[in-house]
Design a protein around this motif. Structure first.
Motif, mmCIF file in Angstrom:
data_model
loop_
_atom_site.group_PDB
_atom_site.id
_atom_site.type_symbol
_atom_site.label_atom_id
_atom_site.label_comp_id
_atom_site.label_asym_id
_atom_site.label_seq_id
_atom_site.Cartn_x
_atom_site.Cartn_y
_atom_site.Cartn_z
ATOM 1 N N GLY A 36 0.989 -0.963 0.154
ATOM 2 C CA GLY A 36 0.196 -0.027 -0.496
ATOM 3 C C GLY A 36 0.841 1.257 -0.096
ATOM 4 O O GLY A 36 2.000 1.346 0.202
ATOM 5 N N SER A 37 0.144 1.756 -0.242
ATOM 6 C CA SER A 37 1.561 3.763 0.014
ATOM 7 C C SER A 37 1.724 3.641 1.157
ATOM 8 O O SER A 37 0.877 3.629 2.082
ATOM 9 C CB SER A 37 0.261 5.281 -1.170
ATOM 10 N N THR A 38 2.358 4.516 1.405
ATOM 11 C CA THR A 38 2.991 5.282 2.937
ATOM 12 C C THR A 38 1.709 6.323 3.355
ATOM 13 O O THR A 38 0.882 6.486 2.614
ATOM 14 C CB THR A 38 3.310 6.553 3.117
ATOM 15 N N GLY A 39 1.712 5.628 4.870
ATOM 16 C CA GLY A 39 0.233 6.132 5.198
ATOM 17 C C GLY A 39 -0.830 5.873 5.202
ATOM 18 O O GLY A 39 -1.910 6.102 5.661
ATOM 19 N N ALA A 40 -1.324 4.622 4.661
ATOM 20 C CA ALA A 40 -1.913 4.272 4.768
ATOM 21 C C ALA A 40 -3.020 3.128 5.272
ATOM 22 O O ALA A 40 -4.375 2.720 5.546
ATOM 23 C CB ALA A 40 -2.074 3.129 2.788
ATOM 24 N N GLY A 41 -1.764 2.686 6.635
ATOM 25 C CA GLY A 41 -2.081 1.553 7.899
ATOM 26 C C GLY A 41 -1.715 0.626 7.179
ATOM 27 O O GLY A 41 -2.135 -0.064 8.058
ATOM 28 N N LYS A 42 -0.788 0.104 7.060
ATOM 29 C CA LYS A 42 0.709 -0.963 6.715
ATOM 30 C C LYS A 42 0.372 -0.875 8.008
ATOM 31 O O LYS A 42 0.867 -2.162 8.679
ATOM 32 C CB LYS A 42 1.860 -1.174 5.912
ATOM 33 N N GLY A 227 -1.130 -12.924 -8.247
ATOM 34 C CA GLY A 227 -1.351 -11.790 -9.035
ATOM 35 C C GLY A 227 -3.049 -11.222 -9.224
ATOM 36 O O GLY A 227 -3.208 -9.962 -9.760
ATOM 37 N N GLU A 228 -3.868 -11.724 -8.712
ATOM 38 C CA GLU A 228 -5.140 -10.854 -8.555
ATOM 39 C C GLU A 228 -4.980 -9.747 -7.969
ATOM 40 O O GLU A 228 -5.454 -8.669 -8.384
ATOM 41 C CB GLU A 228 -5.890 -11.572 -6.857
ATOM 42 N N ILE A 229 -3.945 -9.381 -6.571
ATOM 43 C CA ILE A 229 -3.886 -8.053 -6.072
ATOM 44 C C ILE A 229 -3.406 -7.073 -6.966
ATOM 45 O O ILE A 229 -3.268 -6.005 -6.764
ATOM 46 C CB ILE A 229 -3.147 -8.278 -4.699
ATOM 47 N N MET A 230 -1.927 -7.560 -7.453
ATOM 48 C CA MET A 230 -0.964 -6.604 -8.753
ATOM 49 C C MET A 230 -2.023 -5.718 -9.557
ATOM 50 O O MET A 230 -1.993 -5.123 -9.594
ATOM 51 C CB MET A 230 -0.084 -7.397 -9.008
ATOM 52 N N ARG A 231 -3.091 -6.532 -9.689
ATOM 53 C CA ARG A 231 -3.926 -5.972 -10.812
ATOM 54 C C ARG A 231 -4.348 -4.903 -10.693
ATOM 55 O O ARG A 231 -4.681 -4.409 -11.064
ATOM 56 C CB ARG A 231 -5.185 -7.459 -11.055
ATOM 57 N N ILE A 232 -5.001 -4.246 -9.112
ATOM 58 C CA ILE A 232 -5.800 -3.366 -8.311
ATOM 59 C C ILE A 232 -4.923 -2.326 -7.385
ATOM 60 O O ILE A 232 -5.587 -1.674 -7.294
ATOM 61 C CB ILE A 232 -7.098 -4.179 -7.801
ATOM 62 N N SER A 233 -3.861 -2.563 -7.673
ATOM 63 C CA SER A 233 -2.752 -2.734 -6.596
ATOM 64 C C SER A 233 -1.855 -0.849 -6.983
ATOM 65 O O SER A 233 -1.967 -0.662 -7.706
ATOM 66 C CB SER A 233 -2.133 -3.445 -6.140
ATOM 67 N N ASP A 234 -2.065 0.211 -5.869
ATOM 68 C CA ASP A 234 -1.320 1.325 -6.217
ATOM 69 C C ASP A 234 -0.063 1.073 -6.146
ATOM 70 O O ASP A 234 0.382 2.078 -6.761
ATOM 71 C CB ASP A 234 -1.892 1.980 -4.898
ATOM 72 N N VAL A 235 0.578 0.042 -5.916
ATOM 73 C CA VAL A 235 1.577 -0.317 -5.978
ATOM 74 C C VAL A 235 2.585 -0.609 -6.304
ATOM 75 O O VAL A 235 1.455 -2.481 -6.444
ATOM 76 C CB VAL A 235 3.120 -0.078 -4.645
#
Lengths: 540, 371
Positions: A36-42, A227-235
């Motif tokens: 996730g991007s920085t500050g997104a709550g990881k 594979g699924e997540i990389m399709r929708i990921s911000d990063v």
């Protein structure tokens, strides 16, 4: 093993929750990557696993987190110590004991493990991580990769079933990162430990992940296969971006996947597009010339008789292992660091910045240190900008205008410590750019930046170069170098071992080659953008 | 006796030995006796110190000791009242108002006065060297490790606090360097804002991270404790430590009433041990590679206690030898009993097990490099 049931986390005084209605199950033995991007709550998600959120950080946690059958509502972090091992981002800050051996034993001492068992587990852990020869060394004298392995070993001696890692490889050079990842891989494969890991450097870790949790900016999460997540990921790492650009199905996650798919792409590029010629280094005026620079600390020689010339319009990446002398060289060239020998001539008159007053030196050569926050100390962004204008004798609003160019829209009333990493770097850079130094030196600027922040930063660096500044960036980030730098200098043990156009230096190197170069080897393609441009040209 | 394996002596034994010699030294102002004691301590340090970083500073302690003596003598020359007949020289005297009667600056300097200051300074310096020797022979942090469970958390706090100072210095240097880069305004206000505040913020951040890490690793796990029992534990500990302090003071100060010394010390020790036992019951933790307490530890601590005991006997038998006369001036002599005490103090040079020359791992690394 780890179960989140409709978890919502809200910190005190926050307008919106950091995590919103998170439900996910991470089964035993899985390596789960949190992106996730920085500050997104990881970090909040990681902290919730062992109860640091909310027991330690405050805030309210609605819903339920259950780890190995223990509910974090009724179990404090210390009660989960033998179930969840947590390694903090900067391992040095988490060390309690002085020496490696005592550090490894610390958690077991707290858990009242019998002395004989402790002795055995310490020896096993030393072997597992290949750190047996470091056993009596003080932890603070180790290299970054060694410290990270000791920190992981130190939580592992308590035999936790879950390991939580916050950016274990961000600060490491590529070689040390490989060592740490190999150690983590061994834990997952041989010992069945469940690993949850947050990491910005996706290109290093995505291929090892069994599942990915994506934390979006609004605090919602998706959990699925990589594979699924990389399709929708911000990063996403460059191989995934390359796959997206070419509409490959399924998306490649590793260089190996992509290379097997890239046969046709390589042929297409060979036929229709000219391989990118190593861009000639812009031969602007020489802005800084260093000769036989020596920096030593006691008996250790950090920089050994290095020659370096910087030209107008040039972006130079300084690479090399941790401790190879990159920072020492930057500080010595700027003039405020130690320098035991050699000459530095900066500007058109060729003056040595070390002999000038700091206010004059920074007009010639500016430097943003490794922790940009060190430069900032006023309570608001607006005051920092105003002070920067006064110090450098610039017109009012200069600093603010530069800041707007790097990252637009930062609230002038915000406290610098509340900014994200990328915004803080932008502010420090704007402050140092105020007197418009011809040469700008940046020490590890991309640490902690996410993909979009890196893009913005690279774009600003390109603008600076186009305006005739020379920019030097010391970094481990090979993907950033591939996009931003046109010349690369590699240091090893304080000496320059390679110096040339980026493509010449990195393409053939097993450690420094960016992913696109590895996929399209042996042609010198460095970035997805280059490939896309070439293909667009070939089609038209 | 079979050949003894090199190992590190329990740090507690070294500290007992050093405190014993300190107690012995406190019984005398005879410079010869004191110098012989210092020689004994130096001899043990030379034979039994490791090559660890904390074990390399005996010369620093000696310089510090010399400084203590010098300060003592200089102050006496400048300010002290000079009883005695052998006048060495006369300093210009500062005339003070009547309100400051009894205070003297300058004036005549007598040999007796200077010698008294010198003897006293040597005694202080000897005490300092004893503590220095203990510090060098045993890592004080390892001593913290051997603390009983009840005060373990205190020990961890001290360990962590000890790492804070170097960290503060390091972040101070880093931030000052960064400030120079920016050339922010100088001046005291600028310093507070520009260096002190960022350094403190840095320290706070670090301590929060450390606290989170320690919490995650099980620090502070113990059974819940009732209010009354924690009150009893606290009272016992405080009372015990107070008793020990009074007892030690009374023992070391020759002018205190006899009855105050040993009995208070013993009672204080018993009460403190009770408190520690009670407090330790609720803490469940173990110690990694605890330092064993074997024959050598008994022997070394017995040497310290023995040296002190011999000097106590000497002070009853032959006080004139321990406090050499200044009026009339007499050359101090080394008595039989003090010599015996010094000999006992020196025994650990042989009694303590030999130290490992260097950690095994670094040897093997060197071998690997050579190969």
């Amino acid at each position: 093993m780890i179960e989140f049931d409709r978890v919502t986390v809200t910190y005190a005084d926050a307008a919106a929750p950091v995590l919103r209605d998170v439900s996910l199950v991470i089964p035993e033995g899985e390596l789960c990557l949190v992106v996730g991007s920085t500050g997104a709550g990881k970090s909040t998600l990681l902290g919730a696993i062992n109860g640091l959120v909310p027991h330690f950080t405050g805030g309210t946690l609605a819903g339920r987190v259950v780890v190995a059958g223990r509910d974090t509502r009724t179990h404090r972090p210390r009660d989960l110590a033998e179930v969840v091992g947590v390694v903090v981002q900067d391992p040095v800050q988490g060390f309690v004991a002085d020496t490696v051996e005592e550090e490894l034993a610390y958690a077991m001492e707290q858990l009242a493990v019998p002395a004989a068992v402790m002795r055995k587990r310490v020896e096993e852990t030393l072997d597992l991580f290949g750190i047996a020869e470091l056993r009596n060394r003080p932890v603070r004298t180790l290299s970054g990769g060694q410290q990270q392995r000791v920190a992981i070993g130190a939580v592992l001696t308590a035999h936790p079933r879950v390991l939580v890692l916050d950016e274990p490889t961000s600060a490491l050079d590529p070689g040390a990162a490989e060592d740490v990842l190999a150690a983590i891989g061994r834990l997952v494969h041989d010992l069945g430990v469940t690993v949850v890991m947050a990491e910005h450097r996706l290109e290093r870790v995505i291929e090892y992940a069994d599942s990915v949790v994506h934390v979006a900016r609004d605090g919602t999460v998706q959990h699925g296969t990589p594979g699924e997540i990389m399709r929708i990921s911000d990063v996403a790492p460059p191989v995934v971006r390359l796959g997206q650009a070419l509409a490959w199905e399924p998306l490649p996650l590793s260089v190996r996947d992509a290379r097997r798919r890239a046969q046709s792409l390589r042929e297409l590029l060979d036929r229709h597009a000219d391989a990118p010629v190593a861009e000639p280094i812009p031969a602007g005026a020489c802005l800084l010339s260093a000769r036989r620079v020596v920096v030593r600390y006691g008996d250790t020689v950090a920089v050994r008789e290095v020659d370096l010339d910087l030209h107008a319009g040039e972006t130079l990446a300084l690479m090399g292992r941790n401790g190879s002398g990159k920072s020492s060289l930057l500080w010595a060239v700027q003039g405020s660091g130690a320098r035991q020998g050699g000459t530095v001539a900066a500007g058109l008159d060729g003056v040595d910045p070390a002999l000038l007053a700091p206010v004059e030196a920074r007009r010639l050569v500016g430097l943003v240190p490794q922790s940009p926050g060190d430069l900032l100390y006023l309570p608001t962004v607006g005051e920092e900008c105003a002070l920067a204008d006064r110090e450098s004798g610039s017109a009012r609003g200069t600093c603010r205008a530069i800041l707007e160019r790097i990252v637009p829209g930062i609230d002038p009333d915000a406290h610098p410590r509340d900014l994200s990493e990328g915004q803080r770097l932008a502010l420090a850079l704007a402050v140092q750019m105020c007197p418009r130094p011809a040469v700008m030196l940046l020490d590890e600027p991309t640490r902690g930046l996410d993909e979009s922040a890196k893009h913005r930063f690279a774009a600003f660096v390109a603008e600076l170069a186009a305006e005739g500044h020379a920019v030097v960036i010391a970094t481990h980030d090979v993907e950033f170098v591939a996009v931003a730098a046109d010349r690369v200098v590699v240091l090893a043990d304080g000496e320059i071992v390679a110096d040339g156009p980026t493509a010449d230096v990195v393409v053939a190197s097993p450690v420094f080659a960016p992913q696109v170069a590895k996929v399209l080897h042996p042609d010198p393609w460095l970035s997805v953008a280059q490939v896309e441009r070439a293909l667009a040209g070939a089609r038209s | 006796m079979s050949e003894r394996l090199p190992r590190q002596l329990h740090p507690g034994a070294w500290w007992l030995w050093a405190i014993g010699i300190g107690a012995a030294a406190s019984r005398t102002t005879n410079p010869i006796t004191l110098l012989v004691l210092v020689a004994a301590v130096g001899c043990v340090v030379a034979f039994r110190r490791t090559d660890a970083p904390w074990a390399r500073g005996f010369s620093t302690y000696i310089k510090l000791a010399l400084l203590v003596i010098a300060i003592r003598v200089v102050f006496r020359v400048l300010f002290g009242s000079q009883h005695g007949t052998t006048i060495l020289f006369t300093l210009p005297e500062l005339q003070l108002p009547d309100a400051a009667a009894g205070v003297r600056i300058g004036g005549q300097v007598s040999l007796e006065g200077v010698l008294a200051a010198l003897y006293d300074g040597i005694r202080l310096a000897t005490l300092l060297l004893c503590i220095g020797a203990a510090n060098m022979l045993a890592n004080p942090k390892r001593l913290l490790k051997s603390l009983p469970p009840a005060v373990h958390e205190l020990g961890v706090a001290v360990t962590v606090a000890l790492t804070v100072a170097p960290q503060l210095i390091e972040s101070g240097q880093r931030i000052r360097r960064a400030r120079k880069l920016r050339n922010a305004g100088s001046g005291r206000r600028g310093f507070v804002r520009g260096v002190a505040i960022p350094v403190l913020e840095d320290a706070l951040d670090r301590s929060l991270v450390l606290a989170a890490a320690m919490d995650s690793r099980g620090y502070g796990r113990h059974d819940p404790q009732s209010r009354s029992s924690s009150f009893v534990t606290g009272a016992l500990l405080l009372g015990g430590v107070g008793g020990v302090c009074v007892g030690v003071y009374a023992m070391l100060d020759g002018t205190a009433p006899r009855a105050l010394g040993v009995p208070t010390l013993v009672v204080g020790c018993v009460v403190a041990v009770l408190g520690i036992r009670l407090g330790g019951r609720r803490v469940r933790r173990t110690v990694y590679r605890p330092d064993p307490w074997r024959g050598a530890e008994w022997a070394v601590s017995a040497c310290g206690v023995g040296a002190a005991a011999v000097m106590f006997v000497a002070s009853a038998v032959d006080p004139a030898n321990l406090y050499p006369s200044l009026q009339p001036l007499r050359w101090p002599e080394l008595g039989l009993l003090p010599a015996l005490a010094a000999a006992i103090a020196m025994l650990p040079a042989r009694l303590a097990p030999p130290v490992a020359v260097r950690p095994a791992s670094s040897v093997s690394r060197d071998v690997a490099v050579a190969a």
